[in-house]
Design an enzyme around this catalytic site. Structure first.
Site, PDB file in Angstrom:
ATOM      1  CG  ASN A   7      -1.887   1.130   1.262  1.00  0.00           C
ATOM      2  OD1 ASN A   7      -1.828   2.023   0.408  1.00  0.00           O
ATOM      3  ND2 ASN A   7      -2.776   1.121   2.230  1.00  0.00           N
ATOM      4  CE  LYS A  14      -0.186   2.404   6.685  1.00  0.00           C
ATOM      5  NZ  LYS A  14      -1.498   2.903   6.334  1.00  0.00           N
ATOM      6  NE  ARG A  91      -6.382   1.558  -0.053  1.00  0.00           N
ATOM      7  CZ  ARG A  91      -6.381   2.721   0.559  1.00  0.00           C
ATOM      8  NH1 ARG A  91      -5.276   3.181   1.129  1.00  0.00           N
ATOM      9  NH2 ARG A  91      -7.469   3.430   0.634  1.00  0.00           N
ATOM     10  CG  HIS A 180     -13.724   2.641   3.157  1.00  0.00           C
ATOM     11  ND1 HIS A 180     -14.488   3.569   3.822  1.00  0.00           N
ATOM     12  CD2 HIS A 180     -12.444   2.935   3.460  1.00  0.00           C
ATOM     13  CE1 HIS A 180     -13.712   4.401   4.491  1.00  0.00           C
ATOM     14  NE2 HIS A 180     -12.460   4.032   4.281  1.00  0.00           N
ATOM     15  N   GLY A 210     -13.906   4.045  10.622  1.00  0.00           N
ATOM     16  CA  GLY A 210     -12.564   4.180  11.214  1.00  0.00           C
ATOM     17  C   GLY A 210     -12.219   5.649  11.142  1.00  0.00           C
ATOM     18  CG  ASN A 211      -8.390   8.179  11.204  1.00  0.00           C
ATOM     19  OD1 ASN A 211      -8.961   9.063  11.831  1.00  0.00           O
ATOM     20  ND2 ASN A 211      -7.120   7.870  11.375  1.00  0.00           N
ATOM     21  N   GLY A 212     -11.488   7.185   8.315  1.00  0.00           N
ATOM     22  CA  GLY A 212     -12.462   7.480   7.262  1.00  0.00           C
ATOM     23  C   GLY A 212     -13.681   6.622   7.553  1.00  0.00           C
ATOM     24  NE  ARG A 241     -11.224  11.618   5.127  1.00  0.00           N
ATOM     25  CZ  ARG A 241     -11.102  10.378   4.679  1.00  0.00           C
ATOM     26  NH1 ARG A 241     -11.915   9.921   3.763  1.00  0.00           N
ATOM     27  NH2 ARG A 241     -10.165   9.590   5.153  1.00  0.00           N
ATOM     28  NE  ARG A 285      -7.989   4.906  20.167  1.00  0.00           N
ATOM     29  CZ  ARG A 285      -7.046   4.366  19.432  1.00  0.00           C
ATOM     30  NH1 ARG A 285      -6.525   3.206  19.786  1.00  0.00           N
ATOM     31  NH2 ARG A 285      -6.588   4.941  18.358  1.00  0.00           N
ATOM     32  N   GLY A 331     -11.778   0.673  12.742  1.00  0.00           N
ATOM     33  CA  GLY A 331     -11.351   1.062  14.095  1.00  0.00           C
ATOM     34  C   GLY A 331     -12.469   1.366  15.074  1.00  0.00           C
ATOM     35  CB  VAL A 332     -15.122   3.965  15.137  1.00  0.00           C
ATOM     36  CG1 VAL A 332     -16.266   4.336  16.065  1.00  0.00           C
ATOM     37  CG2 VAL A 332     -14.093   5.089  15.081  1.00  0.00           C
ATOM     38  N   GLY A 333     -15.881   1.005  14.471  1.00  0.00           N
ATOM     39  CA  GLY A 333     -16.917  -0.021  14.395  1.00  0.00           C
ATOM     40  C   GLY A 333     -16.555  -1.297  15.132  1.00  0.00           C
ATOM     41  CD  GLU A 385      -9.484  -1.773   3.804  1.00  0.00           C
ATOM     42  OE1 GLU A 385      -9.068  -1.537   4.956  1.00  0.00           O
ATOM     43  OE2 GLU A 385      -9.854  -0.876   3.031  1.00  0.00           O
TER      44      GLU A 385
HETATM   45  P1  AMP Z   1      -8.962   2.784  11.210  1.00  0.00           P
HETATM   46  O1  AMP Z   1      -8.969   3.944  10.268  1.00  0.00           O
HETATM   47  O2  AMP Z   1      -9.901   1.695  10.811  1.00  0.00           O
HETATM   48  O3  AMP Z   1      -7.590   2.291  11.535  1.00  0.00           O
HETATM   49  O4  AMP Z   1      -9.547   3.347  12.587  1.00  0.00           O
HETATM   50  C1  AMP Z   1      -8.806   4.230  13.389  1.00  0.00           C
HETATM   51  C2  AMP Z   1      -9.717   4.885  14.392  1.00  0.00           C
HETATM   52  O5  AMP Z   1     -10.400   3.892  15.163  1.00  0.00           O
HETATM   53  C3  AMP Z   1      -9.002   5.719  15.423  1.00  0.00           C
HETATM   54  O6  AMP Z   1      -8.770   7.014  14.982  1.00  0.00           O
HETATM   55  C4  AMP Z   1      -9.972   5.723  16.571  1.00  0.00           C
HETATM   56  O7  AMP Z   1     -10.848   6.821  16.413  1.00  0.00           O
HETATM   57  C5  AMP Z   1     -10.768   4.462  16.392  1.00  0.00           C
HETATM   58  N1  AMP Z   1     -10.534   3.502  17.497  1.00  0.00           N
HETATM   59  C6  AMP Z   1      -9.538   2.613  17.636  1.00  0.00           C
HETATM   60  N2  AMP Z   1      -9.660   1.935  18.801  1.00  0.00           N
HETATM   61  C7  AMP Z   1     -10.772   2.403  19.406  1.00  0.00           C
HETATM   62  C8  AMP Z   1     -11.453   2.122  20.646  1.00  0.00           C
HETATM   63  N3  AMP Z   1     -11.011   1.204  21.489  1.00  0.00           N
HETATM   64  N4  AMP Z   1     -12.578   2.830  20.926  1.00  0.00           N
HETATM   65  C9  AMP Z   1     -13.034   3.771  20.083  1.00  0.00           C
HETATM   66  N5  AMP Z   1     -12.446   4.077  18.901  1.00  0.00           N
HETATM   67  C10 AMP Z   1     -11.335   3.414  18.566  1.00  0.00           C
END
Ligand code: AMP
Length: 399
Positions: A7, A14, A91, A180, A210-212, A241, A285, A331-333, A385
Site C-alpha cells: 500500500n 506499508k 492497493r 472502502h 474508522g478514521n475514514g 472530514r 477514544r 477502528g471505531v466499528g 483489506e
Molecule cells: P482505522 O482507520 O480503521 O484504523 O480506525 C482508526 C480509528 O479507530 C481511530 O482514529 C480511533 O478513532 C478508532 N478507534 C480505535 N480503537 C478504538 C477504541 N477502542 N474505541 C473507540 N475508537 C477506537
C-alpha cells in the site's frame, strides 16, 4: 506461494507478506517519511521481534529495496531469496469507471491508472510510484492492482449520478464512485459465511467506520449504494472530514473567509469532523474519554457522529427495501461499544435488538451482538483489506 501486498502512499509504503498455502502472514511493516534523510523502516517478522531502522530513503524504489532486503535479512528475514515472492498485489484507491474488478498490471492498466490521477491526486500517483518501484527491484514479477472503488461499480445510475449539469459527467466523469470497497466486500463475504447463509440471498448494510467512514448497501453480494462519492469526503462524519453538507456552504465560506480552493479543500478534509466539533481530537477514544469527563463539545461530536451513522443505515435499509444483516467494521466499528449502542438503540423500528452483553465484545473476533430475537443480525467483523488484496492477487496469478 507467497504474495507481497503493498500500500504505497506519497511518503510511506506499508507491506504485508502472505504465505497463501496456509494463509499466514510471514511479515509486515512500513516505511515512513520517504523523501527524508531520517526515513523509518519498521519490520515485524512473524515469531521474531520488531526491527526499526532509520536511514535516508529519498524515493519509493529505495524504500521497496529496503523492504525486500529486510524480507531476506539473515537475522530478521523470513525468506531465503526474493525469488520466493511469486506475486505482488497493490492497493489502488481510484479505478474510475475502468475497473470493476482487480486486474494484472499491464502497460494499458498503468495508462488507465495515470488517466485517473486527476480524480485521486493524493493517492493514484503514489500507487504508481509503488508499482514502478516493484518493477525496478523485482523485474517481471506478476503484479496485480486492487481498487477501493471496484466493488461499487455495480451501483445503478440513480445511485451514482449527481443531479448536476450533465457535461460535468460526460467531460470530467464527475459522479459517485465510493471507496472502502475492498473492506465492504470482505466483511459482507465473512458475514455470509459466519451466519452460513448464501450471500446472494442477503440484504446487508455495512458500516466501515474508522478514521475514514463509509456505509454500503449490499444486495445479493453487490454494492447498490455507498456513502462516499467522487472523493472520500462525502457521506458520514469522519475523524477530520466533514462528510455531507450543503454544497453552498463551500462557496459561502470561501467568500466570507476569503479562502482559496486549496484552503477550503483542506478545511473540509483535514480540519472538520470529530476534530472540528470537539476541538480536541479526531480519535474516537479521546472523544469518548472527554465525554465521560463531562466535555460538552466532545458529547456533541459523538452525538453528531452516531446520529449520522444511524441516518445512513436507515437510508440504506430503504434502498434495500429491508435489512437482514448490519455489520460494524474498522477502528471505531470494531472497538467502540458505546458508539454501536448509540447507533443501534435508534434502530428498533427496523427490528434491530442489541444484546448489551454480547456488545461488550473483545477485539479482533467476528461476533453477533444482536439478541436471538432481533429481526436483523448485527455483527462485528474485523476488516482485512490486505488479505483481500493477497487473495485477488493469488487468484489472478494462478488463473
Ligand atoms: P482505522 O482507520 O480503521 O484504523 O480506525 C482508526 C480509528 O479507530 C481511530 O482514529 C480511533 O478513532 C478508532 N478507534 C480505535 N480503537 C478504538 C477504541 N477502542 N474505541 C473507540 N475508537 C477506537
Amino acid at each position: 506461494m507467497n504474495v507481497l501486498v503493498i500500500n504505497a502512499g506519497s511518503s510511506s509504503v506499508k507491506y504485508q507478506l502472505y504465505n497463501m498455502n496456509d494463509e499466514s502472514v510471514l511479515a509486515k511493516g512500513r516505511v515512513e517519511r520517504i523523501g527524508l534523510d531520517s526515513a523509518i523502516l519498521t519490520h515485524e517478522p512473524e515469531g521474531k521481534s520488531e526491527v526499526r531502522e532509520v536511514s535516508e530513503i529519498l524515493e519509493h524504489t529505495t524504500a521497496i529495496k529496503k523492504v525486500l532486503d529486510m524480507l531476506v535479512h539473515r537475522e530478521f528475514g523470513v525468506l531465503h531469496s526474493i525469488k520466493e515472492i511469486d506475486a505482488v498485489g497493490h492497493r489502488v484507491v481510484h479505478g474510475g469507471e475502468f475497473f470493476s474488478t482487480s486486474v494484472l498490471v499491464t502497460e494499458e492498466v498503468k495508462k488507465k491508472i495515470k488517466h485517473l490521477f486527476d480524480l485521486a491526486p493524493l493517492h493514484n500517483p503514489a500507487h504508481m510510484l509503488g508499482i514502478n518501484a516493484v518493477e525496478a527491484n523485482m523485474g517481471d514479477v506478476p503484479q496485480v492492482v486492487v481498487f477501493d472503488t471496484a466493488f461499487h461499480q455495480s451501483m445503478p445510475p440513480e445511485a451514482y449520478m449527481y443531479a448536476i449539469p450533465k457535461i460535468w459527467y460526460s467531460k470530467h466523469k464527475v459522479r459517485r464512485y465510493g471507496f472502502h470497497g475492498t473492506s465492504h466486500q470482505y466483511v459482507s463475504e465473512r458475514a455470509s459465511r459466519f451466519l452460513n447463509k448464501p450471500l446472494d440471498s442477503l440484504k446487508i448494510v455495512s458500516a466501515h467506520i474508522g478514521n475514514g467512514a463509509s456505509c454500503a448497501a449490499i444486495l445479493n453480494g453487490k454494492s447498490i449504494d455507498t456513502s462516499m462519492g467522487l472523493t472520500p469526503l462525502e457521506g458520514m462524519m469522519m475523524g477530520t472530514r466533514s462528510g455531507d453538507l450543503d454544497p453552498a456552504v463551500v462557496t459561502f465560506a470561501m467568500g466570507k473567509e476569503d479562502l482559496t480552493l486549496n484552503e477550503v479543500n483542506s478545511m473540509l478534509n483535514k480540519h472538520s469532523g470529530l476534530q472540528a466539533i470537539s476541538g480536541l481530537s479526531s480519535d474516537m477514544r479521546e472523544i469518548t474519554e472527554a465525554m465521560d469527563e463531562g466535555d460538552k463539545n466532545a458529547k456533541l461530536a459523538f452525538d453528531m457522529y452516531a446520529y449520522r451513522v444511524r441516518k445512513y443505515i436507515g437510508a440504506y435499509a430503504a434502498a434495500l427495501n429491508g435489512i437482514d444483516i448490519l455489520i460494524f467494521t474498522a477502528g471505531v466499528g470494531e472497538n467502540s461499544v458505546i458508539l454501536r449502542k448509540a447507533v443501534c438503540d435508534g434502530l428498533t423500528y427496523l427490528g434491530v435488538e442489541l444484546d448489551d452483553h454480547r456488545n461488550e465484545t473483545g477485539r479482533g473476533i467476528e461476533k453477533r451482538i444482536s439478541s436471538d430475537s432481533s429481526a436483523v443480525d448485527v455483527l462485528v467483523i474485523p476488516t482485512n483489506e490486505e488479505w483481500m488484496i493477497a487473495r485477488d492477487t493469488y487468484e489472478l496469478v494462478m488463473m
